[in-house]
Write a protein that holds these residues in place. Structure first.
Motif, PDB file in Angstrom:
ATOM      1  N   THR A 193       7.343   6.161  -3.297  1.00  0.00           N
ATOM      2  CA  THR A 193       8.029   6.548  -4.530  1.00  0.00           C
ATOM      3  C   THR A 193       7.908   8.047  -4.758  1.00  0.00           C
ATOM      4  O   THR A 193       8.882   8.725  -5.119  1.00  0.00           O
ATOM      5  N   ASN A 194       6.719   8.583  -4.506  1.00  0.00           N
ATOM      6  CA  ASN A 194       6.506  10.015  -4.670  1.00  0.00           C
ATOM      7  C   ASN A 194       7.313  10.824  -3.668  1.00  0.00           C
ATOM      8  O   ASN A 194       7.866  11.877  -4.003  1.00  0.00           O
ATOM      9  N   GLN A 234       0.799  -1.215   0.000  1.00  0.00           N
ATOM     10  CA  GLN A 234       0.000   0.000   0.000  1.00  0.00           C
ATOM     11  C   GLN A 234       0.840   1.278   0.000  1.00  0.00           C
ATOM     12  O   GLN A 234       0.400   2.316  -0.482  1.00  0.00           O
ATOM     13  N   ASN A 240      -6.198   6.970  -8.486  1.00  0.00           N
ATOM     14  CA  ASN A 240      -5.648   6.751  -7.155  1.00  0.00           C
ATOM     15  C   ASN A 240      -6.627   5.953  -6.306  1.00  0.00           C
ATOM     16  O   ASN A 240      -7.835   6.179  -6.350  1.00  0.00           O
ATOM     17  N   LYS A 276       3.807   1.658  -1.434  1.00  0.00           N
ATOM     18  CA  LYS A 276       4.766   1.713  -2.539  1.00  0.00           C
ATOM     19  C   LYS A 276       4.656   3.023  -3.323  1.00  0.00           C
ATOM     20  O   LYS A 276       5.660   3.705  -3.569  1.00  0.00           O
ATOM     21  N   THR A 277       3.453   3.397  -3.728  1.00  0.00           N
ATOM     22  CA  THR A 277       3.288   4.598  -4.546  1.00  0.00           C
ATOM     23  C   THR A 277       3.612   5.875  -3.780  1.00  0.00           C
ATOM     24  O   THR A 277       4.405   6.694  -4.258  1.00  0.00           O
ATOM     25  N   GLN A 322       1.327  13.498   0.126  1.00  0.00           N
ATOM     26  CA  GLN A 322       1.793  12.113   0.193  1.00  0.00           C
ATOM     27  C   GLN A 322       1.890  11.626   1.632  1.00  0.00           C
ATOM     28  O   GLN A 322       1.544  10.481   1.943  1.00  0.00           O
ATOM     29  N   ASN A 335      -6.716   2.424  -3.057  1.00  0.00           N
ATOM     30  CA  ASN A 335      -5.984   1.334  -2.411  1.00  0.00           C
ATOM     31  C   ASN A 335      -6.861   0.152  -2.038  1.00  0.00           C
ATOM     32  O   ASN A 335      -6.359  -0.862  -1.573  1.00  0.00           O
TER      33      ASN A 335
END
Length: 309
Positions: free
Chosen positions: A102-103, A96, A268, A98-99, A131, A270
């Motif tokens: 990364t941002n 969950q 977007n 990960k995105t 984020q 989850n």
């Protein structure tokens, strides 16, 4: 004991993420971002975390960081026996986060650029805050899922006016609706003044989850309507949108944890909100159902009891 250690591990994670956000505002952003990334990266791989404590940090903040490091290690060490349970949590978190992780890393690199203008710096700070908020929400929701799944929470219900809970939930999502010029309308009915057996805080979370979903998947300049009806044993709160809808073959899956319809992979999301809503309503002796026509819209029906069982 196993559940206790499990919950402590997650609670410390939430606390640290919230703390990082406040510290980000209090200190210069660059070092704090690195610490957030380091925490989440190592947490997802089940490793110890060792933060660099800058001498310029406020002494109380530095002490708190050191305490968190010590607690994180001891909790993990004491939970080795519960490896399967912890591995499931870690796997969920890693997937969950990960995105947003990364941002975070991307914004960190951008903010390290000395050529950024003040306007650009402020822009990417705000993007980073979004984020961090996403990370906080994901961990918060996963914690609530675990509490409900393991039955480790004291869950009390009362006979309360459903109108108050619903209206305050609408207020919480109004900003999101305004961004897409979506009107949230409540159908006139005498049922609005009825008392329903529910827990105010948890039921509010259900309403917010369903409303946020409706807003996310609805077109700009559309409408979300709310209607309250009554049967002999239940009050039904129906939230209808004019969004993309759900294909019939996917209707039975949308309340599963992390499930997302293939048609919305590009958006977007989850897959936690509806699953959490289902768990909450089951605790309240209620339930949630959905009716949908693909490319036309969906109606989520939230059933809450009018009498104590």
């Amino acid at each position: 004991m196993a559940v206790g250690r499990y919950m402590m591990l997650i609670i410390f994670s939430i606390f640290f993420i919230m703390f990082c956000y406040l510290l980000f505002i209090y200190l210069s952003q660059k070092r704090m971002i690195k610490n957030i990334v380091l925490l989440l990266k190592n947490f997802s791989t089940y490793q110890d975390i060792n933060f660099p404590i800058n001498e310029n940090f406020d002494s109380q903040i530095a002490m708190l960081l050191k305490a968190l490091q010590k607690n994180q290690l001891s909790i993990i060490e004491s939970s080795v026996k519960d490896k399967d349970m912890l591995q499931s949590l870690i796997s969920d978190l890693a997937h969950q986060l990960k995105t947003p992780l990364t941002n975070l890393k991307m914004y960190q690199r951008i903010l390290d650029d000395p050529s950024l203008t003040l306007e650009e710096n402020e822009l990417f700070k705000n993007k980073l805050k979004v984020q961090v908020s996403k990370i906080e929400w994901i961990v918060h929701s996963l914690v609530n899922c675990m509490k409900l799944e393991e039955n480790t929470i004291s869950f009390t219900t009362k006979s309360l006016p459903i109108k108050k809970t619903l209206i305050e939930s609408i207020d919480s999502v109004q900003f999101s609706a305004d961004l897409k010029n979506i009107q949230i309308t409540c159908q006139k009915s005498t049922n609005w003044d009825i008392n329903v057996i529910h827990n105010y805080d948890w039921t509010r979370e259900v309403f917010i989850n369903v409303l946020e979903n409706a807003i996310k998947y609805s077109d700009i300049n559309s409408e979300i309507s709310i209607n309250i009806s009554k049967t002999e044993l239940y009050v039904i709160i129906s939230i209808s949108d004019h969004g993309i809808g759900i294909k019939e073959q996917n209707l039975s899956k949308i309340f599963q944890r992390f499930y997302r319809c293939p048609e919305v992979y590009h958006l977007n999301g989850n897959g936690i909100g509806l699953y959490l809503s289902r768990l909450i309503l089951e605790k309240e002796n209620g339930y949630i159902t959905v009716e949908s026509i693909y490319e036309k819209g969906s109606t989520f029906n939230i059933w809450l009891p009018t009498f104590f069982n």
